[in-house]
Scaffold this motif. Sequence first.
Motif, PDB file in Angstrom:
ATOM      1  N   HIS A  26       0.830  -1.218   0.000  1.00  0.00           N
ATOM      2  CA  HIS A  26       0.000   0.000   0.000  1.00  0.00           C
ATOM      3  C   HIS A  26       0.858   1.259   0.000  1.00  0.00           C
ATOM      4  O   HIS A  26       1.519   1.550   1.002  1.00  0.00           O
ATOM      5  CB  HIS A  26      -0.922   0.004   1.223  1.00  0.00           C
ATOM      6  CG  HIS A  26      -1.827  -1.181   1.269  1.00  0.00           C
ATOM      7  ND1 HIS A  26      -2.976  -1.262   0.513  1.00  0.00           N
ATOM      8  CD2 HIS A  26      -1.720  -2.351   1.942  1.00  0.00           C
ATOM      9  CE1 HIS A  26      -3.549  -2.428   0.746  1.00  0.00           C
ATOM     10  NE2 HIS A  26      -2.804  -3.117   1.600  1.00  0.00           N
ATOM     11  N   PRO A  27       0.859   1.991  -1.127  1.00  0.00           N
ATOM     12  CA  PRO A  27       1.730   3.179  -1.214  1.00  0.00           C
ATOM     13  C   PRO A  27       1.444   4.207  -0.135  1.00  0.00           C
ATOM     14  O   PRO A  27       2.370   4.839   0.388  1.00  0.00           O
ATOM     15  CB  PRO A  27       1.404   3.758  -2.602  1.00  0.00           C
ATOM     16  CG  PRO A  27       0.487   2.812  -3.269  1.00  0.00           C
ATOM     17  CD  PRO A  27       0.073   1.756  -2.319  1.00  0.00           C
ATOM     18  N   SER A  28       0.163   4.365   0.242  1.00  0.00           N
ATOM     19  CA  SER A  28      -0.147   5.397   1.238  1.00  0.00           C
ATOM     20  C   SER A  28       0.502   5.053   2.581  1.00  0.00           C
ATOM     21  O   SER A  28       1.000   5.937   3.300  1.00  0.00           O
ATOM     22  CB  SER A  28      -1.651   5.554   1.400  1.00  0.00           C
ATOM     23  OG  SER A  28      -2.210   4.336   1.804  1.00  0.00           O
ATOM     24  N   VAL A  88       3.260   3.260   2.934  1.00  0.00           N
ATOM     25  CA  VAL A  88       4.708   3.462   2.768  1.00  0.00           C
ATOM     26  C   VAL A  88       5.040   4.944   2.959  1.00  0.00           C
ATOM     27  O   VAL A  88       5.977   5.312   3.682  1.00  0.00           O
ATOM     28  CB  VAL A  88       5.166   2.964   1.373  1.00  0.00           C
ATOM     29  CG1 VAL A  88       6.636   3.310   1.131  1.00  0.00           C
ATOM     30  CG2 VAL A  88       4.937   1.475   1.245  1.00  0.00           C
ATOM     31  N   THR A  89       4.252   5.808   2.305  1.00  0.00           N
ATOM     32  CA  THR A  89       4.499   7.252   2.398  1.00  0.00           C
ATOM     33  C   THR A  89       4.417   7.720   3.842  1.00  0.00           C
ATOM     34  O   THR A  89       5.262   8.478   4.323  1.00  0.00           O
ATOM     35  CB  THR A  89       3.442   8.015   1.557  1.00  0.00           C
ATOM     36  OG1 THR A  89       3.243   7.318   0.349  1.00  0.00           O
ATOM     37  CG2 THR A  89       3.855   9.423   1.274  1.00  0.00           C
ATOM     38  N   LYS A  95       4.760  13.192   0.628  1.00  0.00           N
ATOM     39  CA  LYS A  95       6.128  12.989   0.129  1.00  0.00           C
ATOM     40  C   LYS A  95       6.921  14.287   0.253  1.00  0.00           C
ATOM     41  O   LYS A  95       8.075  14.297   0.679  1.00  0.00           O
ATOM     42  CB  LYS A  95       6.101  12.530  -1.335  1.00  0.00           C
ATOM     43  CG  LYS A  95       5.811  11.045  -1.493  1.00  0.00           C
ATOM     44  CD  LYS A  95       5.947  10.651  -2.942  1.00  0.00           C
ATOM     45  CE  LYS A  95       5.653   9.166  -3.112  1.00  0.00           C
ATOM     46  NZ  LYS A  95       5.570   8.786  -4.520  1.00  0.00           N
TER      47      LYS A  95
END
Lengths: 938, 142
Positions: A530-532, A534-535, A563
């Motif tokens: 899940h990119p969110s 990770v961010t 980011k």
Amino acid sequence: MVRFIRKMFGIYSGEGKRAFHFALLSFLWSLGISITETLSISLLVEKIGSSMIPLTNIFTSIGMIAFSALFLVLLKKYPPYKIFLGILFCSIAFYIAILPFLGSSFGSWYWILLQMMTYIFVAVLIASYWSFVDEHHDLQDAKRAYGIYNATYFLGNVVAGLLINCLVGKVGIYPLFLITIGTLILSFFHTQIFAPRIGSIEEDKESLPLSTRKKYSSFFQLLYQSPFVLSLIGMSLLVQLIRTTTEYSYLQSLANFFNPTFSTVTHIITENSLAQFLGKCHAYISLGNILFGLFFYRKFVKRIGLGNIIMIPPLVFFGLYQQWIIYNSMWITVGAILAVEWILFSLEDNNFNLLIGAAPNKLRGSLRIINDSFFEPIGMLLSSLLLIFLQKGNLYIGFILAIVLSFASLMVRKNYPRSILNNLRENAIRFDRGLSDWIRSFGKKDKQNFKNTLIHCLEKEKNSSIRLLAWSSLLAFHDNHLLENTLLPQLASFSVTEKIQLLQELEQHPFAQHPMVLSTITSWLHYTQHPSLVTKARFYLAKLGLIHPSKVKKDIHSQDLTKKATAIITLKQSLENRSLPQAAHNQSIAFDETDKLLQSDKIEEILMGLEITQKGSSQDFSPIILELLEHDSLIVQRKAAQTLSAIADISLAKFVPLLINYMKKISDQKIRLFCLETLGKIKDLTHVKEVILASTHFRTAEKRKIKSILTELGSETIPILLSILHDPEIHNSCRILSSKILGKVAPALLRSQVTKVIEKEIAQGYFYAFHAFNIAKNYPLDSLIPLQKALETGYESTTHFIIHLLVAGSTFEDSEMLVHSLRSTHPKVKAQAIETLETYCSPKLFRKIYPLIEDSPWEEKLEICRSVYGPQPHLNLPELLSRLLLSSSLFEKTIALQLKTKLRLPGWQDSIIEEWEHDIDQNQENITHIISEHLEKE
Amino acid sequence: MKELSLIETAFLLKKTDLFQELDLDMLISIADKAHQDIYDPKEEVFITGQKAYRFYIIAKGSVEIFYPSQILITSLKEHDCFGEESLLNDDPRCYDAVCTTNTLFITLSKPLLLNVISEAPQIAITLLEKFSKNYPCRFIKD
């Protein structure tokens, strides 16, 4: 005349009717039931002999226990007066039913039944009468009135004795039974007529745990959990024991004195000398009891306090038996009669009636019944057994019982204020406690149970918000083992959104940099899809300075705000900024980018800019953040206030006046609390007074915050706090706040100052009470109603202020709860609060304040104040209004100015101009604004 | 039926519409002062005309509401609350509440409820929302 009688009996105006009805009722039923009480035991002994008494007692005890159980169930459904009526009805029906058979030669059972039922009726009538009385009196009323009811009860006994003596030989027992039935019928109709007309004090009957069988166990559990109730019942049992022992001892002693063979008494001893002597003693003591109850008991309680009075009976018995063991004189025997007939029957009985008022709310209604119909018979039984087995050593038994009674009374004395306090605490919530405070307050076992329940919720609960709550609550334990073995493994079971939420929780926690936490979060960078997440994980690490600048530099212009923020924060405070020029360069970029975000038109960007500003040293942004406090969006305002509180230090001292003014304007609680947090961090002593003055209309939580931040400033604030406390022109709420802080910072100093301030305030309260009463009495004009209201409000406000000062200056810890209870509209709660205040406050001061805080009519208050402070100067209307214009209360000023203008009183224009100038001085637009509106209308 | 611990009571309050917005500190403070009462099936919690003293939250079990008498209006289940109307308007109870199963209640006295509302005014808003849903036009009287 009425006033004189009221004063003589200690009855306030408006209370006379109630007191008369209860006193008359007590006389009527005690007269009726005392006649049958005496007759039934005499008839039992006469007809079947004393050998059946033990059996009768056993039946009586069983019957009383059954009645008490029924009584408790009925109490949940019906008011006590209806139960009292029901018992009266049953007793009337019973005596009517047995009347025709009084002369017939029935078997033993008839006389046993008569004795048994009479004894039961006596016990339940006493219990139900006092439950009925309790429902209409609070603890403070009871101190004044219960003595009177007890006295009329004795009067009934005395008259019953006289009637039996005069009539039984002449007309037999039938007419006496008819008198009983007649007085009980009178009691019935009297109760039925007056009970519904007098207002009772409402009690929470829905909380009585008595509606089902199962709840009896919870009732006895409550009994077991209250040390006060246990010691009170213990004391009551011991009183029964010592009463029987002493009666036996003095009768034995008198038998020796009046025995012609052994007596050393010189006068002629006839056959009936003992009976005559006892009769005389009883008559004189009963008369004394009536006088004591009517006129002296209330004064006695008021003067030395209930807590001290309860020690008198054990001390009297201790002294009596101590002497009796050594000497056996007639005087000591008379002393023993006095101890039983006066000390126990009058003083101890009155004490018990008052002490019951301190029992836990859930038990109060039922305790009297339980005691009278359950524990008293047990006491009787025990004392009979004791005397049967230990006939010779009765004086030693009495001595030992007196010692044990002293200990029991000491326990009651100790637990009495605590029990009242616990009752008050039932309805007072302490919102100032955080989760950590709660955890600290638990014992080891409770703490473990609390933790286990939270773990269970975390592992088994289906509701995700509850699981989240359980997770963050477990963090409050600061337990490494828990973190490693439960909290971090459980993180995997949460959704992405929930994990992000928990990251924010962790950020604020000391475990934020725990290696296991960091390892878990780092693992998300590599393994999560899940990119969110990770961010957010990178953002978290960046805030801790754990990301290398080279890895995020490209994101500085990213469209993704998180980011971009990660990049800015990394440049700002990465631990990898090793060389000074490089660090300066990075920080300069970070500064420019943060500035751009803060200056943006987009709310999301501003919020992110503020989030970044919260980390590292960002004091340079303070002016922009202060500007953002005025932003149109409430979310931005809140975030700006939060950011200020996060970065605040002494360097922001110059902004303190701005912040104080801002707090006055804004009403949002969160913003105010953040601003106060900021002020707390700035630690600026020069603006303490302004902060307190700004708090006039702050909410409770905000005032609590001010109290905590100013308390932390320590003793240097004392002179400012004292000046506020003594200044009558400052609003009372600010003075209260100062007193509370002083109570924490310099309690001894506050105690030394409080008396002086309170005395002035009592005089002020007297002023308001006097003029409010006079306006209502002498000028019943519609146009003056607002003035009367203003004076009444002034009185309320002054007493409120005094109560706060008293509590702040006492040794009492839970001051908010006590103040809340003293202002309660529930008379019983208020009466208990007054009792608590009496325990903790100095007696001298308490006596002065008592008339003002007690629920008495205005006339009574004014009379007591007049006797203490002398007559109040009578001001005419213009003088009164001019005086109110000097008040610190905006309400009083407004009413005074409005009336002066409306009535065109001399100097009204000057007053307006003065107030106008004052408002301009104070930078306010309060009163003159209202007045100009009023003038425009005219 | 077993009574709830302090934290269980707090979590239960969190699950109700009325208290869901409150934070845990506040919920524990309320839970600490709340009473717990266990009722049998068919037992009346209160009946029409009785004086009102408490506000009820169903922790376990279910309750049926009858109005004006013997006409079933609704059945309430776990986490539902009732009994606030008479506390706020000081009128006697205007409906009967009868347990259908063994029921555990969390109850708050009137002073406690008012105390909580004054500390957390959003509860009053939730109550207003509930009332306005039931009274589309407040000018219509029964």
